[in-house]
Design an enzyme around this catalytic site. Structure first.
Site, PDB file in Angstrom:
ATOM      1  N   ASP A  50       0.814  -1.222   0.000  1.00 38.51           N
ATOM      2  CA  ASP A  50       0.000   0.000   0.000  1.00 38.51           C
ATOM      3  C   ASP A  50       0.848   1.273   0.000  1.00 38.51           C
ATOM      4  OD1 ASP A  50      -2.153  -1.657   0.164  1.00 38.51           O
ATOM      5  OD2 ASP A  50      -2.521  -1.336   2.311  1.00 38.51           O
TER       6      ASP A  50
HETATM    7  P1  NAP Z   1       0.730  -3.984   3.152  1.00 39.20           P
HETATM    8  O1  NAP Z   1       0.162  -2.989   2.199  1.00 39.20           O
HETATM    9  O2  NAP Z   1      -0.157  -4.563   4.170  1.00 39.20           O
HETATM   10  O3  NAP Z   1       1.362  -5.120   2.238  1.00 39.20           O
HETATM   11  C1  NAP Z   1       2.196  -6.084   2.753  1.00 39.20           C
HETATM   12  C2  NAP Z   1       2.561  -7.010   1.612  1.00 39.20           C
HETATM   13  O4  NAP Z   1       3.498  -7.944   2.133  1.00 39.20           O
HETATM   14  C3  NAP Z   1       1.396  -7.800   1.065  1.00 39.20           C
HETATM   15  O5  NAP Z   1       0.999  -7.320  -0.190  1.00 39.20           O
HETATM   16  C4  NAP Z   1       1.889  -9.247   1.000  1.00 39.20           C
HETATM   17  O6  NAP Z   1       1.772  -9.748  -0.330  1.00 39.20           O
HETATM   18  C5  NAP Z   1       3.364  -9.125   1.358  1.00 39.20           C
HETATM   19  N1  NAP Z   1       3.818 -10.242   2.203  1.00 39.20           N
HETATM   20  C6  NAP Z   1       3.188 -10.807   3.254  1.00 39.20           C
HETATM   21  N2  NAP Z   1       3.894 -11.834   3.725  1.00 39.20           N
HETATM   22  C7  NAP Z   1       5.009 -11.923   2.956  1.00 39.20           C
HETATM   23  C8  NAP Z   1       6.136 -12.776   2.949  1.00 39.20           C
HETATM   24  N3  NAP Z   1       6.269 -13.776   3.831  1.00 39.20           N
HETATM   25  N4  NAP Z   1       7.090 -12.576   2.021  1.00 39.20           N
HETATM   26  C9  NAP Z   1       6.961 -11.575   1.108  1.00 39.20           C
HETATM   27  N5  NAP Z   1       5.924 -10.737   1.074  1.00 39.20           N
HETATM   28  C10 NAP Z   1       4.954 -10.907   1.986  1.00 39.20           C
HETATM   29  O7  NAP Z   1       2.009  -3.406   3.917  1.00 39.20           O
HETATM   30  P2  NAP Z   1       2.686  -1.975   3.900  1.00 39.20           P
HETATM   31  O8  NAP Z   1       3.014  -1.547   2.502  1.00 39.20           O
HETATM   32  O9  NAP Z   1       3.784  -2.042   4.902  1.00 39.20           O
HETATM   33  O10 NAP Z   1       1.540  -1.008   4.372  1.00 39.20           O
HETATM   34  C11 NAP Z   1       1.072  -1.008   5.706  1.00 39.20           C
HETATM   35  C12 NAP Z   1      -0.429  -0.922   5.734  1.00 39.20           C
HETATM   36  O11 NAP Z   1      -0.820  -0.883   7.106  1.00 39.20           O
HETATM   37  C13 NAP Z   1      -0.953   0.332   5.077  1.00 39.20           C
HETATM   38  O12 NAP Z   1      -2.208   0.097   4.472  1.00 39.20           O
HETATM   39  C14 NAP Z   1      -1.134   1.272   6.256  1.00 39.20           C
HETATM   40  O13 NAP Z   1      -2.097   2.289   6.045  1.00 39.20           O
HETATM   41  C15 NAP Z   1      -1.596   0.286   7.333  1.00 39.20           C
HETATM   42  N6  NAP Z   1      -1.343   0.853   8.677  1.00 39.20           N
HETATM   43  C16 NAP Z   1      -0.110   0.838   9.213  1.00 39.20           C
HETATM   44  C17 NAP Z   1       0.123   1.487  10.414  1.00 39.20           C
HETATM   45  C18 NAP Z   1       1.500   1.553  11.065  1.00 39.20           C
HETATM   46  O14 NAP Z   1       1.636   2.205  12.100  1.00 39.20           O
HETATM   47  N7  NAP Z   1       2.497   0.916  10.525  1.00 39.20           N
HETATM   48  C19 NAP Z   1      -0.927   2.133  11.069  1.00 39.20           C
HETATM   49  C20 NAP Z   1      -2.183   2.071  10.513  1.00 39.20           C
HETATM   50  C21 NAP Z   1      -2.384   1.431   9.310  1.00 39.20           C
HETATM   51  P3  NAP Z   1       1.673 -11.341  -0.586  1.00 39.20           P
HETATM   52  O15 NAP Z   1       0.550 -11.817   0.234  1.00 39.20           O
HETATM   53  O16 NAP Z   1       1.446 -11.436  -2.055  1.00 39.20           O
HETATM   54  O17 NAP Z   1       2.981 -11.917  -0.189  1.00 39.20           O
END
Ligand code: NAP
Length: 600
Positions: free
Chosen positions: A526
């Site tokens: 994301d």
């Molecule tokens: P993300 O959008 O949730 O994507 C994580 C990706 O990791 C997934 O597409 C998944 O694809 C891949 N993945 C999962 N397991 C894996 C593995 N073992 N090996 C390789 N890839 C793997 O993560 P992000 O880009 O870090 O974004 C964080 C999200 O959390 C955002 O939507 C954000 O708004 C939300 N959020 C975060 C916080 C915070 O404080 N960090 C707070 C509120 C909301 P596959 O399944 O295809 O592998």
């Protein structure tokens, strides 16, 4: 209004303002340690719990006090240990090469000796007869207790101030630890404490649980540990409140009843809400939002009933049944509030609940007229509130949308749509990546939640070192909400010995993407989705992103074409510059590292 209450309110407000100014200076790099540090400091509810467990208030209060001491001690010991573990990891490239100093270990040994000596002294005292508490009180007046609290408060503030830079953070935390020790030891001399048996047992159990969690829990599990400890802190506040009501019932005046009501309601809902958050993050419960028709209306009605009960109790404190029903409804409300929120939004929920926990602590301070609890509760409340605002801003979403929007809920049809290919996707093998790297001079690594899931941070660091040996300039791009906690990626990379001067915030790194030969995305989705910039219909629209699509080439390590938390397809993967290295990130990095070493 009594002068004590008036002073308490001034202290609460001023501590909040001070907390705001100190905490806004904490860099995103240290946001995860900030959460565990405030959590440890909020363990000051221990001082109120110690009195309830040790005073002669009756068996029910002693039992509640004992549980509260156990919970608070778990937070204090666990919170400080894990904060120190994290802070020790943050090094610059220069520090990484410098000789290790053992200052930290020495300080911990000194603290342990002081605690052991204190416990031995108490045991000795107990063996001397029943009225040990009275003797202590005669020798060490309440003045000593007050002064110890004033010094402790100053040390907590210095501790948080230290977090404004990784250089001073550990020293600051030692100050906070010393402050906590002083406050706890000072409280042991409280004139109402007559027995130490339950205090000691509760403390030892709490320290053992907290110590094990603090020392052993993997860094990838820090978000759920934080949620769990918020839940314990809130339980302590709620139990002490119940004990106070049980003791005083109908005699409680309106002002104290208001504070006590806040204490048990906020403590209760924070306890169950944080437990749910921990269970979702640990995947004991499904991470997706669980919703049903009329959910928000039901929750609002429930909240209205709780508020009405609280108002009635302030007018008529002598209605115990209503009091216990209100506590039960608050526990239920915490569960229902968190169920409809998706796992990736848990960080905002945790931070908000952290802030509520602070308010519960401060309310407990008002009930017991304990000023140090008012100060730490206010600091904790401000910290949690600020962090949740920062996260919402980083996602361009409102707190209301996070709490009531069921964000990240994929309907089956949408999911199917999301999985439909929207163009052709190029995949690449580790050997091909290795060959490509030969011609690259600058690489930006973009870690995300998938790196944490795969526990691939060490693989990332090894690969980066190998690239640097080959003369490639490596930088890391950290999005403020990558992963499942603010600062989550920083802690994981620090654990893998990545110097923090190689970590760049989103604002710092975005101008570098156009000159980068490669953006290497490891499990982030994301936070790299260009739809956030261009597609007004996307749920991500308006969220500031890492501009990886501006790099000369892009390689994405993930297992499939599945979307990230927001549940939307990522158009980046169909970009002609983008190549997908499918597979578990740890495995792919191992293979890539092997290919580089063998010169494929
Ligand atoms: P993300 O959008 O949730 O994507 C994580 C990706 O990791 C997934 O597409 C998944 O694809 C891949 N993945 C999962 N397991 C894996 C593995 N073992 N090996 C390789 N890839 C793997 O993560 P992000 O880009 O870090 O974004 C964080 C999200 O959390 C955002 O939507 C954000 O708004 C939300 N959020 C975060 C916080 C915070 O404080 N960090 C707070 C509120 C909301 P596959 O399944 O295809 O592998």
């Amino acid at each position: 209004m009594s002068s004590e209450l008036e002073i308490g309110l001034y202290i609460f407000m001023l501590a909040g303002f001070l907390g705001y100014h100190i905490i806004t200076r904490v860099p995103p790099l240290l946001h995860t340690p900030l959460m565990s540090a405030t959590n440890a400091i909020a363990g000051i509810s221990l001082v109120g719990s110690l009195v309830v467990a040790g005073a002669n208030y009756g068996p029910f209060s002693t039992l509640l006090g004992f549980i509260a001491v156990t919970c608070s001690a778990t937070n204090v010991v666990g919170g400080f240990l894990i904060t120190d573990r994290m802070l020790k990891m943050f090094k610059t490239s220069a520090d990484a090469n410098a000789a290790k100093k053992n200052t930290a270990r020495n300080v911990i040994i000194v603290i342990a000796i002081v605690i052991a000596a204190g416990l031995a002294f108490l045991f000795w005292g107990m063996s001397q007869g029943q009225n040990f508490g009275t003797v202590l009180h005669q020798k060490f007046s309440d003045h000593a207790l007050r002064y110890s609290y004033i010094i402790s408060a100053a040390m907590f503030i210095l501790g948080l101030k230290g977090l404004s830079s990784p250089k001073h953070a550990r020293k600051g935390m030692f100050a906070a630890e010393a402050g906590m020790l002083l406050a706890v030891v000072g409280t042991l001399f409280h004139h109402e404490i007559v027995t130490y048996q339950w205090i000691i047992i509760g403390f030892v159990i709490g320290a053992a649980i907290g110590g094990t969690m603090g020392l052993r829990i993997p860094m990838t599990a820090v978000p759920q540990r934080t949620a769990l400890s918020h839940s314990l802190g809130a339980l302590a506040a709620c139990l002490v409140g119940v004990s106070e009501y049980f003791r005083h019932g109908a005699e409680i005046d309106k002002v104290v009843m208001t504070a006590l009501g806040f204490e048990v309601v906020i403590g209760g809902l924070t306890f169950t809400g944080s437990l749910m958050a921990a269970a979702k993050l640990q995947e004991l419960l499904p991470g997706r939002p669980i919703t049903y028709k009329g959910q928000n209306i039901f929750n609002f009605v429930l909240l209205a009933v709780i508020v009405a009960s609280l108002i009635y109790l302030v007018i008529q404190p002598g209605t115990p049944y209503l009091f216990y029903v209100m506590v039960g409804l608050s526990l239920l409300f915490g569960l229902l509030l968190v169920i409809p929120i998706g796992a990736a939004d848990m960080p905002v929920v945790i931070a908000l609940l952290n802030s509520y926990g602070g308010l519960a602590d401060a309310s407990m301070g008002f009930v017991l007229m304990n000023k140090i609890q008012i100060i730490t509760g206010s600091l904790d409340g401000t910290s949690g509130f600020l962090l949740s605002l920062l996260m919402c801003r980083a996602m361009n979403r409102s707190a209301f949308n996070v709490l009531f929007g069921a964000f990240g809920k994929l309907e089956v049809s949408e999911e199917t749509q999301a999985l439909e290919a929207k163009g052709s996707v190029r995949s690449i093998t580790p050997d091909e990546v290795s060959t490509l790297l030969d011609s690259f001079r600058s690489v930006i690594i973009v870690p995300g939640y998938g790196m944490a899931v795969a526990q691939a941070q060490h693989g990332v660091a090894e690969l980066a070192k190998e690239m640097q040996k080959r003369g490639i300039n490596v930088k890391y791009a950290i999005h403020p909400v990558a992963g499942r906690m603010p600062g989550h990626m920083n802690v994981l990379l620090a654990e893998a010995n990545v110097p923090y001067d190689q970590l760049y915030t989103m604002e710092q790194i975005n101008p570098y993407f156009p000159e980068a030969d490669l953006a290497l995305i490891v499990g982030a989705n994301d936070v790299t989705n260009p739809a956030a910039r261009s597609d007004k219909n996307s749920p991500l629209y308006g969220m500031p992103i890492l501009e990886v699509d501006r790099a000369k080439s892009i390689i994405v390590l993930k297992r499939s074409m599945r979307p990230g938390f927001a549940g939307v397809d990522n158009e980046l993967y169909y970009d002609s510059k983008c190549m997908m290295l499918f597979g578990d990130a740890k495995q792919s990095l191992n293979e890539l590292f092997g290919a580089l070493k063998t010169g494929h």
